[in-house]
Design an enzyme around this catalytic site. Structure first.
Site, PDB file in Angstrom:
ATOM      1  N   ARG A 160      52.253  -9.373  10.455  1.00 26.21           N
ATOM      2  CA  ARG A 160      50.899  -9.325   9.880  1.00 26.21           C
ATOM      3  C   ARG A 160      50.602 -10.523   9.002  1.00 26.21           C
ATOM      4  O   ARG A 160      51.497 -11.100   8.386  1.00 26.21           O
ATOM      5  CB  ARG A 160      50.753  -8.062   9.017  1.00 26.21           C
ATOM      6  N   CYS A 201      44.449  -1.721  17.860  1.00 27.67           N
ATOM      7  CA  CYS A 201      43.576  -1.555  19.020  1.00 27.67           C
ATOM      8  C   CYS A 201      42.253  -2.308  18.869  1.00 27.67           C
ATOM      9  O   CYS A 201      41.273  -1.990  19.540  1.00 27.67           O
ATOM     10  CB  CYS A 201      43.335  -0.077  19.312  1.00 27.67           C
ATOM     11  N   ASP A 244      39.132  -2.371   8.464  1.00 24.19           N
ATOM     12  CA  ASP A 244      40.104  -1.285   8.641  1.00 24.19           C
ATOM     13  C   ASP A 244      39.630   0.069   8.107  1.00 24.19           C
ATOM     14  O   ASP A 244      39.958   1.089   8.691  1.00 24.19           O
ATOM     15  CB  ASP A 244      41.432  -1.657   7.964  1.00 24.19           C
ATOM     16  N   LYS A 293      46.302   2.999   3.345  1.00 17.70           N
ATOM     17  CA  LYS A 293      46.233   4.229   4.138  1.00 17.70           C
ATOM     18  C   LYS A 293      46.437   5.472   3.277  1.00 17.70           C
ATOM     19  O   LYS A 293      45.775   6.494   3.449  1.00 17.70           O
ATOM     20  CB  LYS A 293      47.263   4.185   5.286  1.00 17.70           C
ATOM     21  N   HIS A 327      38.932   5.412   9.397  1.00 15.29           N
ATOM     22  CA  HIS A 327      39.702   4.243   9.825  1.00 15.29           C
ATOM     23  C   HIS A 327      38.784   3.337  10.660  1.00 15.29           C
ATOM     24  O   HIS A 327      38.916   3.255  11.875  1.00 15.29           O
ATOM     25  CB  HIS A 327      40.902   4.742  10.654  1.00 15.29           C
ATOM     26  N   SER A 372      45.399   2.050  15.266  1.00 20.53           N
ATOM     27  CA  SER A 372      46.123   0.875  14.790  1.00 20.53           C
ATOM     28  C   SER A 372      46.457  -0.061  15.950  1.00 20.53           C
ATOM     29  O   SER A 372      46.915   0.398  16.999  1.00 20.53           O
ATOM     30  CB  SER A 372      47.413   1.320  14.096  1.00 20.53           C
ATOM     31  N   TYR A 423      57.112  -2.110   3.247  1.00 20.64           N
ATOM     32  CA  TYR A 423      56.173  -2.798   4.150  1.00 20.64           C
ATOM     33  C   TYR A 423      54.860  -2.060   4.371  1.00 20.64           C
ATOM     34  O   TYR A 423      54.845  -0.832   4.553  1.00 20.64           O
ATOM     35  CB  TYR A 423      56.845  -3.037   5.504  1.00 20.64           C
ATOM     36  N   ARG A 444      54.605   1.364   9.767  1.00 23.53           N
ATOM     37  CA  ARG A 444      54.425   2.683   9.166  1.00 23.53           C
ATOM     38  C   ARG A 444      55.392   3.672   9.808  1.00 23.53           C
ATOM     39  O   ARG A 444      55.670   3.609  11.011  1.00 23.53           O
ATOM     40  CB  ARG A 444      52.988   3.187   9.376  1.00 23.53           C
TER      41      ARG A 444
HETATM   42  P1  GTP Z   1      45.336  -2.313  12.640  1.00 23.56           P
HETATM   43  O1  GTP Z   1      45.274  -3.396  11.622  1.00 23.56           O
HETATM   44  O2  GTP Z   1      46.727  -1.920  12.998  1.00 23.56           O
HETATM   45  O3  GTP Z   1      44.518  -1.123  12.268  1.00 23.56           O
HETATM   46  O4  GTP Z   1      44.804  -2.939  14.027  1.00 23.56           O
HETATM   47  P2  GTP Z   1      43.345  -3.344  14.546  1.00 23.56           P
HETATM   48  O5  GTP Z   1      42.658  -2.160  15.100  1.00 23.56           O
HETATM   49  O6  GTP Z   1      42.627  -4.128  13.510  1.00 23.56           O
HETATM   50  O7  GTP Z   1      43.688  -4.282  15.799  1.00 23.56           O
HETATM   51  P3  GTP Z   1      43.557  -5.876  15.968  1.00 23.56           P
HETATM   52  O8  GTP Z   1      42.138  -6.335  15.979  1.00 23.56           O
HETATM   53  O9  GTP Z   1      44.475  -6.524  15.023  1.00 23.56           O
HETATM   54  O10 GTP Z   1      44.117  -6.052  17.447  1.00 23.56           O
HETATM   55  C1  GTP Z   1      45.392  -5.590  17.828  1.00 23.56           C
HETATM   56  C2  GTP Z   1      45.854  -6.288  19.087  1.00 23.56           C
HETATM   57  O11 GTP Z   1      44.924  -6.052  20.150  1.00 23.56           O
HETATM   58  C3  GTP Z   1      45.946  -7.796  18.902  1.00 23.56           C
HETATM   59  O12 GTP Z   1      47.110  -8.268  19.549  1.00 23.56           O
HETATM   60  C4  GTP Z   1      44.716  -8.307  19.593  1.00 23.56           C
HETATM   61  O13 GTP Z   1      44.896  -9.614  20.104  1.00 23.56           O
HETATM   62  C5  GTP Z   1      44.461  -7.277  20.699  1.00 23.56           C
HETATM   63  N1  GTP Z   1      43.012  -7.148  21.008  1.00 23.56           N
HETATM   64  C6  GTP Z   1      42.004  -7.013  20.117  1.00 23.56           C
HETATM   65  N2  GTP Z   1      40.800  -6.971  20.734  1.00 23.56           N
HETATM   66  C7  GTP Z   1      41.052  -7.071  22.057  1.00 23.56           C
HETATM   67  C8  GTP Z   1      40.213  -7.085  23.234  1.00 23.56           C
HETATM   68  O14 GTP Z   1      38.983  -7.011  23.173  1.00 23.56           O
HETATM   69  N3  GTP Z   1      40.856  -7.167  24.440  1.00 23.56           N
HETATM   70  C9  GTP Z   1      42.225  -7.271  24.518  1.00 23.56           C
HETATM   71  N4  GTP Z   1      42.771  -7.359  25.742  1.00 23.56           N
HETATM   72  N5  GTP Z   1      43.046  -7.272  23.441  1.00 23.56           N
HETATM   73  C10 GTP Z   1      42.463  -7.173  22.230  1.00 23.56           C
HETATM   74  C1  SPV Z   2      47.459   0.346  10.619  1.00 21.98           C
HETATM   75  O1  SPV Z   2      48.596   0.646  11.026  1.00 21.98           O
HETATM   76  O2  SPV Z   2      46.421   0.946  11.011  1.00 21.98           O
HETATM   77  C2  SPV Z   2      47.295  -0.779   9.683  1.00 21.98           C
HETATM   78  C3  SPV Z   2      48.503  -1.406   9.142  1.00 21.98           C
HETATM   79  O3  SPV Z   2      46.175  -1.137   9.365  1.00 21.98           O
HETATM   80  S1  SPV Z   2      49.197  -0.512   7.825  1.00 21.98           S
HETATM   81  O4  SPV Z   2      48.616  -1.032   6.578  1.00 21.98           O
HETATM   82  O5  SPV Z   2      50.626  -0.739   7.844  1.00 21.98           O
HETATM   83  O6  SPV Z   2      48.874   0.890   7.933  1.00 21.98           O
HETATM   84 MN    MN Z   3      44.545   0.048  10.473  1.00 23.89          MN
END
Ligand code: GTP
Ligand code: SPV
Ligand code: MN
Length: 612
Positions: free
Chosen positions: A389, A274, A297, A230, A250, A272, A221, A82
């Site tokens: 992704r 996290c 999400d 979003k 979110h 994002s 993308y 983004r």
């Molecule tokens: P968006 O799709 O961007 O909104 O991200 P998200 O909030 O869904 O994050 P996601 O669950 O994909 O995790 C993002 C990164 O953080 C990945 O590389 C995970 O492996 C890592 N991660 C997720 N949960 C944990 C956790 O509990 N501990 C640690 N150390 N890393 C984590």
């Molecule tokens: C984020 O960035 O929080 C996502 C990926 O979930 S995107 O769809 O690119 O915004």
């Molecule tokens: Mn997201």
């Protein structure tokens, strides 16, 4: 002006929706594509599009045995996340965009972008995608129509949204919809060969909150181009929610079942990259607990007649961060992907036609990396982009909760806010009440990640994990959150507000290692949260909220150094005093718009910390 006769398909519209027809015609006249295709969402269409994309070199078909009906895509290396710097909220009044958004007057933005769109689809096909965010049988289905010149976007939208013939039929000839215009900004001259990932250096992701329109240009993308996500479900929907008294957030949505077979619904907002997808699909390590997924999400939430806050997931697929996803960390994501029907973007390709990314077990001896180069374990570069992704249907998730598709939604018992902070923020803190919870959300901070273009690891305020997604003035947004909490505790039909918690899975030791194991072990924190709802777990008051009392967090069978456990739960008054000037500066940005009760919360915190 009439459309050039050369635009094939323009007059074969399978709808009599006058407003839609007019808009499609206007866009075709402006962008001058070779042809117009109305997407039906069928598997034949999917087959045609993916075959074309394979022929164009945008997609590579993966090994049918390992990854049935799945594809590998590589973007232009400059189009990987983004673009917050290029994202605009074009409200009529600049004050309505607030201090956290980029702004340009709607007429000015439309002038600039109309010039960019002129002829921008030349040599390409223009696709019309009717879609619906949330179930089609909702009392008021949330329609959108995306026009795009990217077939990759069409395939992604088919996974991420309910789209096609049924949606168009349900729209009839007069339903309201959000027009979402997208162009790659890469017209083709006659005879010019296309590149595998067309895009433009100039990018705009523009939102017109008053007229509920989205105009996107230059990027192919993710959130820049899949406009139901979003752009619609957060930025435009948050403005709708402000006007209509609901919340567009979110947040993941999950269902928890305790060993006593009691069920709870939890929504959680983390910025994002996290941890939302991982928490939403968690496999609990605590015996007897069950997790089911509803969304990973986005949550739309409104109060029901019974005073409870009901959440629905407007999406239909998962667009998840690939690196770090593994059988150990997120086995349910791996099971979802094993069923196929997925698009993987900017990960690495194995020599036997499968995908690989950092964190997925031992690396193979040779890969083709996300830039298309040879890669071996000795390479200095990552095989996969940090914001690579997977895009996969949520229906394939083996722990999908059946209520997922219910337009009524699920009643939320607890809301978690969380960020990525190496220090200061304890593993879990319970807010004293709604207003304190809103304070925790409004002051949420997190280290930036690769999900957005720009520097990674910089701590910034990310209120309710919505900094890049609030479609109006963030001060008004805080006021909306405060207002949503009013009406609790005064009568039979009063609001039953979720309890609010603040979590941080990412606290680190002095040596840089994560203090808390995370992933499945986060079920221990969820257990404490539920037991707090049930009044069964102990907490201790700290200046910043309630944290688990010694022994209250179930760490049975967890190999965790007691010193690390103490450190991850610790509230260090000095670290918190250091936050005060940052929070003061943050709140000051919003001037009169900041609700007075949030200043009062800050004052109370200062008093508890002994800060002048
Ligand atoms: P968006 O799709 O961007 O909104 O991200 P998200 O909030 O869904 O994050 P996601 O669950 O994909 O995790 C993002 C990164 O953080 C990945 O590389 C995970 O492996 C890592 N991660 C997720 N949960 C944990 C956790 O509990 N501990 C640690 N150390 N890393 C984590
Ligand atoms: C984020 O960035 O929080 C996502 C990926 O979930 S995107 O769809 O690119 O915004
Ligand atoms: Mn997201």
């Amino acid at each position: 002006m009439s459309a050039p006769a050369t635009v094939a398909g323009l007059d074969q519209a399978p709808t009599s929706h006058a407003k839609l027809l007019t808009w499609v015609r206007e866009v075709a006249e402006l962008t001058t594509p070779d042809s117009v295709v109305w997407c039906d969402g069928s598997s034949d269409e999917w087959r045609r599009l993916t075959d074309d994309l394979v022929a164009a070199g945008t997609l590579v078909r993966l090994n049918e045995e390992k990854r049935p009906n799945s594809f590998w895509a590589r973007t232009d290396p400059t189009d990987v996340a983004r673009v917050e710097e290029r994202t605009f909220i074009c409200s009529v009044d600049e004050a309505d965009a607030g201090p956290t958004n980029n702004w340009l007057a709607p007429a000015e933005m439309k002038r600039v972008m109309t010039d960019l769109y002129r002829g921008s689809m030349r040599g390409r096909t223009m696709y019309v995608i009717p879609f619906c965010m949330g179930p089609l049988d909702a009392p008021a289905p949330m329609f959108g129509v995306e026009i795009t010149d990217s077939p990759y976007v069409v395939t992604s939208m088919r996974i991420m949204t309910r789209m096609g013939t049924e949606v168009l039929a349900k729209m009839g000839d007069a339903a309201e919809f959000v027009p979402c215009l997208h162009s790659l900004g890469a017209p083709l001259e006659p005879g010019e060969t296309d590149v595998a990932w067309p895009c433009n250096e100039t990018k705009y992701i523009s939102h017109f909150p008053e007229t509920r329109e989205i105009w996107s240009y230059g990027s192919g993308y993710g959130g820049n181009s899949l406009l139901g996500k979003k752009c619609y479900s957060l930025r435009i929907a948050s403005a709708m929610a402000r006007d209509e008294g609901w919340l567009a957030e979110h947040m993941l949505i999950m269902k928890l079942t305790s060993p006593e077979q009691k069920t709870y619904y939890v929504a959680a907002a983390f910025p994002s990259a996290c941890g939302k997808t991982n928490l939403a699909m968690l496999e609990p390590t605590v015996p007897g607990w069950k997790v089911e997924t509803l969304g990973d999400d986005i949550a739309w939430m409104r109060f029901g007649d019974d005073g409870r806050l009901y959440a629905t997931n407007p999406e239909y697929g998962l667009f998840g961060v690939a690196p770090g996803t593994d059988w150990k960390t997120n086995p349910n994501a791996m099971r979802t992907l094993a069923k196929g029907n997925s698009v993987f973007t900017n990960v690495a390709l194995t020599d036997d036609g499968d995908i690989w990314w950092e964190g997925m077990g031992d690396p193979p001896a040779h890969l083709t990396d996300w830039k298309g180069e040879d890669w071996t374990p000795d390479s200095d570069e990552l095989s996969s982009h940090p914001n690579s992704r997977f895009c996969t249907p949520i229906s394939q998730c083996p722990i999908l909760a059946p209520e997922y598709d219910d337009p009524k939604g699920v009643p939320i018992d607890a809301i978690l806010f969380g960020g990525r902070r190496r220090d200061t923020i304890p593993l879990v803190t319970e807010a004293r009440d709604w207003v304190h919870g809103v304070y925790l959300g409004a002051t949420l901070s997190s280290e930036t990640t690769a999900a957005a273009a720009g520097k990674v690891g910089v701590v910034r305020r990310d209120p309710m994990a919505m900094l890049p997604f609030i479609g109006y003035n963030a001060g008004d947004y805080f006021g909306h959150w405060i207002a949503m909490g009013k009406g609790a505790g005064d009568g039979a039909a009063d609001k039953k507000l979720p309890k609010i918690f603040y979590v941080n899975w990412f606290r680190r030791g002095d040596d840089g290692r994560f203090l808390w194991p995370g992933f499945g072990e986060n079920s221990r924190v969820l257990k404490w949260v539920v037991q707090r709802l049930e009044g069964r777990a102990d907490a201790v008051e700290t200046p910043v909220g309630m944290v688990p009392a010694p022994g209250a967090l179930d760490v049975d069978g967890l190999d965790l150094d007691p010193a690390d456990l103490a450190a991850v739960l610790n509230v260090d008054a000095d670290e918190w005093r250091a936050e005060i000037p940052q929070v003061t500066e943050w709140f000051t940005k919003f001037g009169d718009k900041l609700p007075g009760v949030l200043w009062a919360e800050l004052d109370a915190l200062k008093a508890r910390l002994g800060v002048e």
